[in-house]
Motif scaffolding. Structure first.
Motif, short mmCIF file in Angstrom:
data_model
loop_
_atom_site.label_atom_id
_atom_site.label_comp_id
_atom_site.label_asym_id
_atom_site.label_seq_id
_atom_site.Cartn_x
_atom_site.Cartn_y
_atom_site.Cartn_z
N GLN A 350 -19.51 9.74 18.51
CA GLN A 350 -18.32 10.03 17.95
C GLN A 350 -18.51 10.08 16.37
N ARG A 351 -19.30 9.25 15.61
CA ARG A 351 -19.51 9.48 14.63
C ARG A 351 -20.44 10.72 14.23
N ALA A 352 -21.39 11.07 14.89
CA ALA A 352 -22.14 12.27 14.70
C ALA A 352 -21.21 13.45 14.69
N GLY A 353 -20.30 13.41 15.64
CA GLY A 353 -19.25 14.51 15.79
C GLY A 353 -18.18 14.81 14.76
N ARG A 354 -18.46 13.94 13.74
CA ARG A 354 -17.63 14.14 12.40
C ARG A 354 -18.15 15.45 11.82
N SER A 355 -19.49 15.76 11.91
CA SER A 355 -20.16 16.77 11.32
C SER A 355 -20.44 17.92 12.49
N GLY A 356 -20.18 19.08 11.78
CA GLY A 356 -20.42 20.23 12.82
C GLY A 356 -19.37 20.34 13.52
N HIS A 357 -18.10 19.86 13.16
CA HIS A 357 -16.76 19.75 13.82
C HIS A 357 -16.21 21.07 14.37
N ALA A 358 -16.81 21.73 14.91
CA ALA A 358 -16.28 23.24 15.48
C ALA A 358 -17.18 23.65 16.54
N PRO A 359 -16.46 24.66 17.42
CA PRO A 359 -17.32 25.05 18.59
C PRO A 359 -18.47 25.95 18.05
N GLY A 360 -19.63 25.67 18.87
CA GLY A 360 -20.83 26.39 18.60
C GLY A 360 -21.72 25.70 17.41
N ARG A 361 -21.02 24.93 16.60
CA ARG A 361 -21.85 24.18 15.29
C ARG A 361 -22.61 22.96 16.19
N THR A 362 -23.65 22.70 15.09
CA THR A 362 -24.58 21.55 15.61
C THR A 362 -23.96 20.18 14.59
N SER A 363 -23.91 19.12 15.56
CA SER A 363 -23.59 17.97 14.71
C SER A 363 -25.02 17.16 14.73
N GLU A 364 -24.96 16.54 13.58
CA GLU A 364 -26.04 15.92 13.01
C GLU A 364 -25.78 14.26 12.46
N VAL A 365 -26.85 13.52 13.05
CA VAL A 365 -26.69 12.15 12.21
C VAL A 365 -28.14 11.43 12.04
N LEU A 366 -28.09 11.08 10.85
CA LEU A 366 -29.19 10.31 10.41
C LEU A 366 -29.10 8.97 10.49
N CYS A 367 -29.84 8.12 11.43
CA CYS A 367 -29.69 6.65 11.48
C CYS A 367 -30.45 6.07 10.73
N VAL A 368 -29.85 5.04 9.86
CA VAL A 368 -30.64 4.37 8.89
C VAL A 368 -30.64 3.02 9.35
N PRO A 369 -31.82 2.33 9.78
CA PRO A 369 -31.91 0.89 10.18
C PRO A 369 -31.89 -0.05 9.09
N ALA A 370 -31.00 -1.05 9.04
CA ALA A 370 -31.12 -2.25 8.01
C ALA A 370 -32.26 -3.16 8.19
N HIS A 371 -32.74 -3.37 9.27
CA HIS A 371 -33.98 -4.30 9.67
C HIS A 371 -35.01 -3.40 10.62
N ALA A 372 -36.11 -4.06 10.65
CA ALA A 372 -37.02 -3.64 11.60
C ALA A 372 -36.40 -3.46 13.30
N PHE A 373 -35.94 -4.32 13.57
CA PHE A 373 -35.28 -4.57 15.07
C PHE A 373 -34.45 -3.32 15.23
N GLU A 374 -33.92 -2.76 14.39
CA GLU A 374 -32.79 -1.87 14.56
C GLU A 374 -33.69 -0.60 14.96
N LEU A 375 -34.83 -0.45 14.33
CA LEU A 375 -35.61 0.69 15.03
C LEU A 375 -35.43 0.73 16.38
N VAL A 376 -35.60 -0.36 17.20
CA VAL A 376 -35.68 -0.26 18.63
C VAL A 376 -34.30 -0.04 19.01
N GLU A 377 -33.44 -0.57 18.56
CA GLU A 377 -31.84 -0.13 18.80
C GLU A 377 -31.47 1.24 18.59
N PHE A 378 -31.94 1.97 17.63
CA PHE A 378 -31.83 3.31 17.64
C PHE A 378 -32.62 4.24 18.36
#
Length: 399
Positions: A350-378
């Protein structure tokens, strides 16, 4: 009189098959649920039905009823889960109405609405009322609410996945049930981009008074590429094993912001949003005036100015919370950053879809971990998201 089809053509648009399917189902008096990717035209799909019906009314009456001096009585209630969506939704709904010359009024009623406008609405509702479940419940509590909603023809629930199976969703269902009792022919439509149990979601929305076999379930199978990229720390030995701020990767985020026209930085708490806003502002003082913050505790005037800045592209970066999660159409935004785990695949998409919010455009999200375990979550979230979108390709993590 100009038609909705002609308005589409004047803008160089061609209606999608799923949009026409919803228009036809609404014309036939059916309720239903629309499920389609973010940025593919869901709003116009469910809004087109009431608009086309109004065109027909004007032709049949030769304009005698609808073109009188005062506006048409209430015809549609648009339920939104967040008050931040209401203003943007109002703009989207007004656009075709004004282009077609329909004598309709569109107004918002939320906790942000002025008391003077609320008093006016107590006497007469606008043709289209955009509101939240809480505000609708308050309106329905008045002794004369039966009179206020006597001409209602449809209820549209935006972002149904956000309301369903929650207390606010039950509140919305109860309100719809009461409106349906007063208006037996009432049509109820929901729209969402992130639902898995579609039939259950539709049946919950339309209730028991409508034959569930007759309720429509429309899916918009349009290709929508979503790139999910994870920021990898350069020195894992110095990366924390706990914490929630994620500012260790500030430089990585700043490089991505510099490479984008406009960026939304999502955080999971208001305190985290305040910290990131200060960090970005201190690191790039030359961006003064183009960096902003948005969350529910801010004054509505401040939030409105930030939303306007995103729409017109004057803001380079906005740090926000879930206050900008849903439905808001900011076309200039081309990159989304998620600080910390989103705690769910649907929220990440849902949050990724806030970018490229139109037909045919690409949505992109950069995931930034706050700690090492979140690398696994992402990593798990990316795998899950790939299944949700039926195998779309994603970028590999970068560093």
């Amino acid at each position: 009189m100009k038609t909705l089809e002609a308005w589409f053509e004047s803008r160089g648009w061609t209606a999608h098959a799923f949009q026409r399917e919803v228009w036809g189902a609404y014309r036939d008096g059916r309720s239903g649920l629309l499920h389609a990717p973010t940025g593919t035209g869901k709003t116009l799909a469910v809004w087109g039905g009431p608009v086309i019906e109004a065109e027909t009314d004007v032709r049949l009456t030769d304009g005698a009823e609808l073109l009188r001096a005062d506006a048409a009585p209430v015809r549609c209630v648009w339920l939104t889960p967040l008050r931040a969506l209401a203003g943007d939704t109002a703009l989207s709904l007004r656009e075709p109405i004004e282009a077609l010359g329909l004598p309709w009024t569109v107004e918002v009623r939320t906790g942000d609405t002025t008391q003077s406008l609320k008093t006016k609405q107590r006497k007469r509702l606008p043709t289209v009322l955009i509101t939240t479940p809480e505000s609708l419940s308050l309106l329905l509590s008045y002794p004369d609410s039966h009179r206020l909603f006597g001409t209602l023809r449809c209820v549209i629930c935006d972002e149904w996945h956000e309301l369903m199976s929650s207390k606010r969703g039950v509140q919305a269902e109860l309100g719809i049930a009461r409106l349906r009792r007063w208006n037996p022919g009432l049509r109820v439509w929901g729209l969402s981009a992130t639902l898995g149990n579609l039939e259950e979601a539709r049946d919950t929305l339309v209730g028991n008074t409508t034959s569930r076999e007759d309720a429509a379930l429309v899916t918009g199978e349009l290709p929508k590429e979503t790139r999910i990229v994870t920021a990898i720390p350069e020195d894992m030995e110095r990366f924390p094993w706990a914490g929630h701020l994620g500012t260790n990767l500030l430089d990585h985020v700043l490089r991505r912001v510099e490479a984008s026209r406009s960026t939304l930085i999502f955080t999971n708490t208001r305190a985290q949003a305040e910290v990131w806003y200060r960090q970005v502002s201190r690191a790039r003082p030359e961006w003064l005036g183009t960096v902003a913050i948005h969350h529910g505790s801010l004054d509505r005037g401040v939030r409105g100015r930030v939303e306007d800045g995103l729409r017109d592209g004057s803001l380079r970066c906005v740090v926000c919370t879930s206050s900008l999660d849903l439905g808001v159409d900011f076309a200039p935004v081309d990159t989304v950053v998620q600080i910390g785990s989103p705690k769910g695949i649907a929220r990440l998409l849902q949050r990724a879809g806030r970018s490229g919010h139109a037909p045919g455009r690409t949505s992109e999200v950069l995931c930034v971990p706050a700690h090492a375990f979140e690398l696994v979550e992402f990593a798990a979230a990316r795998d899950g998201a790939e299944l949700v979108v039926n195998g779309d390709d994603y970028d590999t993590p970068d560093g």
